[in-house]
Design a protein around this motif. Structure first.
Motif, short mmCIF file in Angstrom:
data_model
loop_
_atom_site.label_atom_id
_atom_site.label_comp_id
_atom_site.label_asym_id
_atom_site.label_seq_id
_atom_site.Cartn_x
_atom_site.Cartn_y
_atom_site.Cartn_z
N TYR A 115 0.84 -1.19 0.00
CA TYR A 115 0.00 0.00 0.00
C TYR A 115 0.88 1.24 0.00
O TYR A 115 1.80 1.38 0.79
N GLY A 116 0.61 2.17 -0.92
CA GLY A 116 1.36 3.40 -1.01
C GLY A 116 2.54 3.33 -1.97
O GLY A 116 3.24 4.32 -2.15
N THR A 117 2.78 2.17 -2.58
CA THR A 117 3.88 2.04 -3.54
C THR A 117 3.63 2.96 -4.73
O THR A 117 2.55 2.97 -5.30
N HIS A 118 4.64 3.77 -5.08
CA HIS A 118 4.52 4.65 -6.24
C HIS A 118 4.64 3.80 -7.50
O HIS A 118 5.60 3.06 -7.68
N LEU A 119 3.65 3.91 -8.38
CA LEU A 119 3.65 3.15 -9.63
C LEU A 119 3.83 4.10 -10.80
O LEU A 119 3.12 5.09 -10.91
N ASP A 120 4.78 3.78 -11.65
CA ASP A 120 5.07 4.58 -12.86
C ASP A 120 4.73 3.70 -14.05
O ASP A 120 5.60 3.06 -14.63
N ILE A 121 3.46 3.65 -14.42
CA ILE A 121 2.99 2.75 -15.47
C ILE A 121 2.62 3.56 -16.70
O ILE A 121 1.69 4.37 -16.66
N GLN A 122 3.34 3.34 -17.78
CA GLN A 122 3.04 4.00 -19.06
C GLN A 122 2.13 3.11 -19.91
O GLN A 122 1.17 3.58 -20.49
N LYS A 123 2.46 1.80 -19.97
CA LYS A 123 1.68 0.87 -20.78
C LYS A 123 1.72 -0.52 -20.15
O LYS A 123 2.80 -1.03 -19.85
N VAL A 124 0.56 -1.13 -19.95
CA VAL A 124 0.48 -2.48 -19.41
C VAL A 124 0.70 -3.48 -20.55
O VAL A 124 0.06 -3.38 -21.59
N LEU A 125 1.61 -4.43 -20.34
CA LEU A 125 1.90 -5.44 -21.35
C LEU A 125 1.14 -6.74 -21.12
O LEU A 125 0.66 -7.36 -22.06
N SER A 126 1.03 -7.17 -19.84
CA SER A 126 0.32 -8.42 -19.57
C SER A 126 -0.07 -8.52 -18.11
O SER A 126 0.51 -7.88 -17.24
N PHE A 127 -1.10 -9.34 -17.86
CA PHE A 127 -1.53 -9.72 -16.53
C PHE A 127 -1.48 -11.24 -16.46
O PHE A 127 -1.79 -11.92 -17.44
N SER A 128 -1.13 -11.78 -15.31
CA SER A 128 -1.20 -13.23 -15.10
C SER A 128 -1.51 -13.47 -13.64
O SER A 128 -1.28 -12.62 -12.79
N GLU A 129 -2.05 -14.65 -13.35
CA GLU A 129 -2.33 -15.03 -11.97
C GLU A 129 -2.10 -16.51 -11.81
O GLU A 129 -2.08 -17.26 -12.78
N ASP A 130 -1.88 -16.93 -10.56
CA ASP A 130 -1.71 -18.35 -10.27
C ASP A 130 -2.98 -19.09 -10.64
O ASP A 130 -4.08 -18.61 -10.34
N PRO A 131 -2.87 -20.23 -11.28
CA PRO A 131 -4.08 -21.00 -11.59
C PRO A 131 -4.68 -21.55 -10.30
O PRO A 131 -3.98 -22.14 -9.48
N ASN A 132 -5.96 -21.31 -10.11
CA ASN A 132 -6.64 -21.76 -8.90
C ASN A 132 -8.09 -22.05 -9.27
O ASN A 132 -8.81 -21.14 -9.66
N PRO A 133 -8.53 -23.30 -9.15
CA PRO A 133 -9.90 -23.62 -9.55
C PRO A 133 -10.95 -23.07 -8.58
O PRO A 133 -12.10 -22.93 -8.94
N ALA A 134 -10.56 -22.75 -7.37
CA ALA A 134 -11.52 -22.25 -6.38
C ALA A 134 -11.47 -20.74 -6.32
O ALA A 134 -10.49 -20.10 -6.69
#
Length: 87
Positions: A35-54
């Protein structure tokens, strides 16, 4: 016959270039979000998440370019995509 060898060599070189770029992408050092981390995002390239069936909280990663054009990665926790919106 010589033309086929040239085409095969070109294909081999092209596949190796693709493999090298994929390896370079996987070596980005990820920052863990807090929380509070400064983010310097110009362009998002990809999102991924751990596979979880639940439905539940999972680890996720966003890969992006910052304002200087450098590739960055951010690890964070989120509700899984397979959860219903009504929860």
């Amino acid at each position: 016959m010589n033309t086929k060898a040239v085409y095969a060599a070109c294909l081999f070189v092209a596949l190796n270039i693709c493999t090298l770029s994929a390896r370079a992408e996987s070596h980005v050092q990820a920052q863990t979000y807090a929380y509070g981390t400064h983010l310097d995002i110009q362009k998002v390239l990809s999102f991924s998440e751990d596979p979880n069936p639940a439905c539940g909280v999972v680890n996720a990663r966003m890969t992006y370019l910052d304002s200087a054009g450098h590739k960055q990665a951010l690890d964070y926790r989120k509700l899984a995509d397979n959860c219903n919106d009504g929860n």
